[in-house]
Design an enzyme around this catalytic site. Sequence first.
Site, PDB file in Angstrom:
ATOM      1  N   THR A  27      71.818  65.183  11.769  1.00 28.09           N
ATOM      2  CA  THR A  27      71.333  65.637  13.066  1.00 28.09           C
ATOM      3  C   THR A  27      72.144  65.060  14.233  1.00 28.09           C
ATOM      4  O   THR A  27      72.537  63.901  14.207  1.00 28.09           O
ATOM      5  CB  THR A  27      69.861  65.233  13.233  1.00 28.09           C
ATOM      6  OG1 THR A  27      69.130  65.679  12.099  1.00 28.09           O
ATOM      7  CG2 THR A  27      69.270  65.856  14.485  1.00 28.09           C
ATOM      8  N   SER A  87      58.166  71.017  12.226  1.00 26.58           N
ATOM      9  CA  SER A  87      59.554  70.606  12.440  1.00 26.58           C
ATOM     10  C   SER A  87      59.589  69.347  13.283  1.00 26.58           C
ATOM     11  O   SER A  87      58.811  69.191  14.230  1.00 26.58           O
ATOM     12  CB  SER A  87      60.347  71.717  13.136  1.00 26.58           C
ATOM     13  OG  SER A  87      61.661  71.292  13.407  1.00 26.58           O
ATOM     14  N   GLY A 108      66.556  61.809  14.833  1.00 23.90           N
ATOM     15  CA  GLY A 108      65.695  60.742  14.352  1.00 23.90           C
ATOM     16  C   GLY A 108      64.457  61.152  13.594  1.00 23.90           C
ATOM     17  O   GLY A 108      63.499  60.379  13.521  1.00 23.90           O
ATOM     18  N   GLY A 109      64.412  62.371  13.034  1.00 20.99           N
ATOM     19  CA  GLY A 109      63.260  62.732  12.229  1.00 20.99           C
ATOM     20  C   GLY A 109      61.962  62.611  13.009  1.00 20.99           C
ATOM     21  O   GLY A 109      61.846  63.043  14.157  1.00 20.99           O
TER      22      GLY A 109
END
Length: 220
Positions: A27, A87, A108-109
């Site tokens: 990401t 998401s 960063g999830g």
Amino acid sequence: MISGAGIGEPTLGEPATSPLGVVAGDTCHVDVVDRWGNMVSATPSGGWLQSSPVIPELGVCLGSRMQMFWLEEGLSASLEPGKRPRSTLSPSMAFKDGEPYLVFGTPGGDQQDQWSVLMFLHHVHHGMNLQEAIDCPAFHNEHVPSSFYPRAAQTGLVALEARFPEATRAALSQRGHRLRVGDAWSEGRLSGCAREPTPEGTVLKAAANPRGMQGYAVGR
């Protein structure tokens, strides 16, 4: 003005950048504002498919957020027709006096929402400029099951940077939090761009994170 940050760990959705800038790939986040007031906030992510490969026959990148469905019936996130998966991607835009003012975000999830909210509150409610808001000591909690398999959770755990004073750590522990203290600059990969009208004219501003040596702010 352009600011951006990255990159993440391909299976956990976590930023995984070494102090030397070595990355595993995943990401990233980019914010852009131009002289005409156009603003964009984007968080491209490959998830477990690194770099979101383009499928030549389709001409588009292969998305991977269906990995966040649960392969268990009867849940709100169960894999079923007509459902959208949860998401973690959280590119953000804030308005001021009815006009677009700020675009910001981070890789960063599950930490994306947490870190972005910290930056926003520091900037809007505590009067910090963009760079100060990004550089301020940060934290996240891992109490809720992860969006990513195997859905790990650490009940009551707060991960925070070593720059938090001992008194703050002690107060958190007294409130029942379990603490995991990381390196001084280990939480977040935030960036942001803002457009601020002034009596002298419009000012474009950008800031990016020094954590992991993967954040940059550029103007031209």
